[in-house]
Scaffold this motif. Structure first.
Motif, PDB file in Angstrom:
ATOM      1  N   GLU B  42       0.671  -1.161   0.159  1.00  0.00           N
ATOM      2  CA  GLU B  42      -0.017  -0.125  -0.519  1.00  0.00           C
ATOM      3  C   GLU B  42       1.119   1.182  -0.140  1.00  0.00           C
ATOM      4  O   GLU B  42       0.649   2.072  -0.376  1.00  0.00           O
ATOM      5  CB  GLU B  42      -0.730   0.016   1.402  1.00  0.00           C
ATOM      6  CG  GLU B  42      -1.757   1.470   1.587  1.00  0.00           C
ATOM      7  CD  GLU B  42      -2.859   1.257   0.278  1.00  0.00           C
ATOM      8  OE1 GLU B  42      -3.404   0.763   0.231  1.00  0.00           O
ATOM      9  OE2 GLU B  42      -3.117   2.476   0.481  1.00  0.00           O
ATOM     10  N   ASN B  43       2.369   1.099   0.963  1.00  0.00           N
ATOM     11  CA  ASN B  43       2.435   2.804   0.770  1.00  0.00           C
ATOM     12  C   ASN B  43       4.199   2.929   0.403  1.00  0.00           C
ATOM     13  O   ASN B  43       4.356   2.889   0.860  1.00  0.00           O
ATOM     14  CB  ASN B  43       3.080   2.451   2.560  1.00  0.00           C
ATOM     15  CG  ASN B  43       1.607   3.253   3.910  1.00  0.00           C
ATOM     16  OD1 ASN B  43       1.206   4.178   2.770  1.00  0.00           O
ATOM     17  ND2 ASN B  43       1.302   1.755   4.279  1.00  0.00           N
ATOM     18  N   ASN B 151       1.711   2.711  -5.585  1.00  0.00           N
ATOM     19  CA  ASN B 151       0.358   3.250  -5.258  1.00  0.00           C
ATOM     20  C   ASN B 151       0.576   4.656  -5.569  1.00  0.00           C
ATOM     21  O   ASN B 151       1.491   5.668  -4.925  1.00  0.00           O
ATOM     22  CB  ASN B 151       0.234   3.250  -4.112  1.00  0.00           C
ATOM     23  CG  ASN B 151      -1.628   3.893  -3.283  1.00  0.00           C
ATOM     24  OD1 ASN B 151      -1.755   4.065  -4.068  1.00  0.00           O
ATOM     25  ND2 ASN B 151      -1.704   3.191  -2.433  1.00  0.00           N
ATOM     26  N   CYS B 168      -2.309   4.972   7.480  1.00  0.00           N
ATOM     27  CA  CYS B 168      -2.996   5.334   5.669  1.00  0.00           C
ATOM     28  C   CYS B 168      -3.676   6.014   5.486  1.00  0.00           C
ATOM     29  O   CYS B 168      -4.759   6.513   5.222  1.00  0.00           O
ATOM     30  CB  CYS B 168      -3.598   3.809   5.247  1.00  0.00           C
ATOM     31  SG  CYS B 168      -2.701   2.147   5.173  1.00  0.00           S
ATOM     32  N   ARG B 171      -5.910   7.063   2.028  1.00  0.00           N
ATOM     33  CA  ARG B 171      -7.244   6.468   2.423  1.00  0.00           C
ATOM     34  C   ARG B 171      -8.215   6.978   3.340  1.00  0.00           C
ATOM     35  O   ARG B 171      -9.438   6.918   3.369  1.00  0.00           O
ATOM     36  CB  ARG B 171      -6.653   4.589   3.647  1.00  0.00           C
ATOM     37  CG  ARG B 171      -5.705   3.596   2.467  1.00  0.00           C
ATOM     38  CD  ARG B 171      -6.497   2.386   2.858  1.00  0.00           C
ATOM     39  NE  ARG B 171      -5.850   1.362   2.105  1.00  0.00           N
ATOM     40  CZ  ARG B 171      -5.890   0.209   1.902  1.00  0.00           C
ATOM     41  NH1 ARG B 171      -6.491   0.039   2.360  1.00  0.00           N
ATOM     42  NH2 ARG B 171      -5.878  -0.775   1.188  1.00  0.00           N
ATOM     43  N   ALA B 194      -4.663  -0.681   5.208  1.00  0.00           N
ATOM     44  CA  ALA B 194      -4.307  -2.051   4.527  1.00  0.00           C
ATOM     45  C   ALA B 194      -4.329  -2.873   5.693  1.00  0.00           C
ATOM     46  O   ALA B 194      -4.303  -4.286   5.413  1.00  0.00           O
ATOM     47  CB  ALA B 194      -2.440  -1.915   3.962  1.00  0.00           C
TER      48      ALA B 194
END
Lengths: 206, 251
Positions: B42-43, B151, B168, B171, B194
């Motif tokens: 995700e990161n 991402n 996150c 998000r 995530a």
């Protein structure tokens, strides 16, 4: 040390130093100019003609209403109108007699190639800009992008840096006569909450 | 250890609950590392490779801690403990940064790391009691197919800067933006980082701490909850849930 000073007094050395200094400065200026100049586009799109036909910005850039990126039109979107223009189809005009920029578009469509539009307003990777809240805050497109009815190819109208962003974020959330004419305490708290959010580093940098 | 009490600094912080919080159920955690993998995906966390990992330069925003007790034949495991940035309300990493790159977000009540400000003094990492901050030592290359999974919502960090778990935040922004465009509040459980999304045992629960009805604040208030280094007074926003007894451990 004295030797170095003697050396620096020579006119040749001084001129060389000056040249070096000017090179560094002009490289910096050139670099900054590169970030603020409009790039070359595959098709010299005349915005003014399209805007003067009363086509809304959101028809070709619909993302601005809902998401971060405004989006650039595909060749199919252009062809949706250009494939049926009265001027070229009634009676039909061969593509070779079309204006050169439209011939380019027709070629893209014929080969079903995407048009590689170059984004004009760009922010660095560590900045996350979102169009949606700006449109939701009833800002007009031309506030940042300039009056498109007078421009052909899109150009950068503003010096896009953090100071420019924050100038507006500060002005819109200040508790003054313009934002809060009746000094309503409810609006005051609303404005201060908004201000915390809009001036927060984490709003754009993550 | 005595609780640090500096009234002028702490008074306004003690009563704050924080905005976003996490509860990690250690009795449910199986140590499968799915959260670690999800976090890296995700990161845009770089893979450092064998050599640099050997030097202790691994980049993990979230790691699973696992301790052993006792001499060899009678070894007992202590269970698994995912450790991430605790997003302290009174963070030790923040006041030490000379360039204000580690700042506290007033709007989200998170510890931020502003990548473009960071000059890499590493003072914040040395001051973090949870060892949650990692330093990006090189521009680790991502060979062709790997670069496709980056991402776009997260900065690809370059070398020489400090990075850490952000809860996150990309998000959080997405969920808040979505809720705002639909004219409603963010629902409980709508925002999932995530790691929580990837956890097969549902051991990581994320939500709002300022809402007493949310799942995470209810869990944090049960008797099972404890925080890491509570006595340091850092006011962590992550609560670890654990019974006195160990369940299902090899004994």
């Amino acid at each position: 040390m004295t030797k170095l000073l003697e050396y620096l007094k020579k006119p040749g050395v001084q001129i060389l130093l000056l040249i070096g200094f000017l090179t560094v400065i002009s490289a910096g200026v050139w670099g900054f100019y590169q970030t603020q100049t409009s790039p070359e586009q595959p098709i010299l799109f005349p915005h003014n003609i399209h805007v003067n036909f009363q086509i809304p910005c959101l028809y070709c850039h619909p993302g601005a209403l809902r998401q971060a990126s405004a989006g650039l039109p595909t060749e199919q979107k252009c062809w949706a109108c250009h494939g049926q223009l009265k001027k070229y189809y009634q009676p039909p005009v061969p593509v070779e007699q079309w204006p050169p920029e439209l011939q380019k578009l027709a070629n893209y469509v014929k080969n079903s190639q995407p048009i590689n539009w170059v984004p004009v307003y760009q922010v660095p990777d560590f900045v996350h800009f979102n169009h949606r809240p700006h449109i939701a805050a009833s800002l007009n497109c031309e506030t940042c992008h300039g009056d498109m009815s007078k421009k052909t190819v899109a150009t950068v109208e503003e010096t896009v840096n953090m100071g420019w962003c924050l100038k507006c974020h500060r002005a819109k959330t200040e508790n003054n006569l313009q934002n809060n004419p009746n000094n309503d305490p409810a609006i005051t708290t609303q404005l201060s909450e908004k201000r915390t959010k809009l001036l927060d580093c984490g709003t754009c940098h993550y | 250890m005595a609780k640090h009490n500096i009234p002028e600094v702490k008074a306004d912080l003690e009563n704050t609950t924080g905005i976003w919080g996490m509860a990690i159920d250690q009795d449910l955690c199986t140590g499968c590392q799915a959260c670690v993998a999800a976090c890296a995906m995700e990161n845009n966390i770089a893979f450092v490779g064998e050599t640099d990992a050997g030097y202790g330069r691994s980049l993990h925003w979230l790691r699973i801690e696992h301790a052993f007790e006792g001499e060899f034949p009678e070894v007992q495991t202590s269970g698994f403990q995912p450790v991430l940035c605790q997003q302290c309300g009174n963070a030790p990493c923040e006041p030490v940064c000379p360039v204000f790159a580690s700042v506290h977000s007033q709007a989200q009540d998170l510890n931020l790391q502003v990548y473009n400000r960071c000059v890499g003094t590493r003072y914040c990492a040395n001051n973090c009691p949870y060892v949650a901050r990692v330093f990006n030592m090189r521009d680790y290359d991502r060979p062709e197919p790997l670069s496709n999974q980056l991402n776009p919502d997260v900065t690809v960090r370059r070398r020489g800067i400090m990075e850490k778990c952000t809860f996150c935040i990309q998000r959080i922004h997405k969920v808040e933006d979505q809720a705002k465009s639909e004219g409603r509040e963010v629902l409980d459980g709508e925002m999932q980082p995530a790691c929580a999304q990837a956890c097969p045992a549902d051991a990581i629960i994320f939500g709002r701490l300022d809402d007493p009805e949310s799942r995470v604040s209810k869990l944090a208030k049960t008797g099972r909850g404890s925080q890491l280094f509570e006595d340091l007074g850092t006011l962590p926003r992550v609560t670890y849930l654990k019974e006195e007894k160990d369940y299902g451990r090899l004994g």
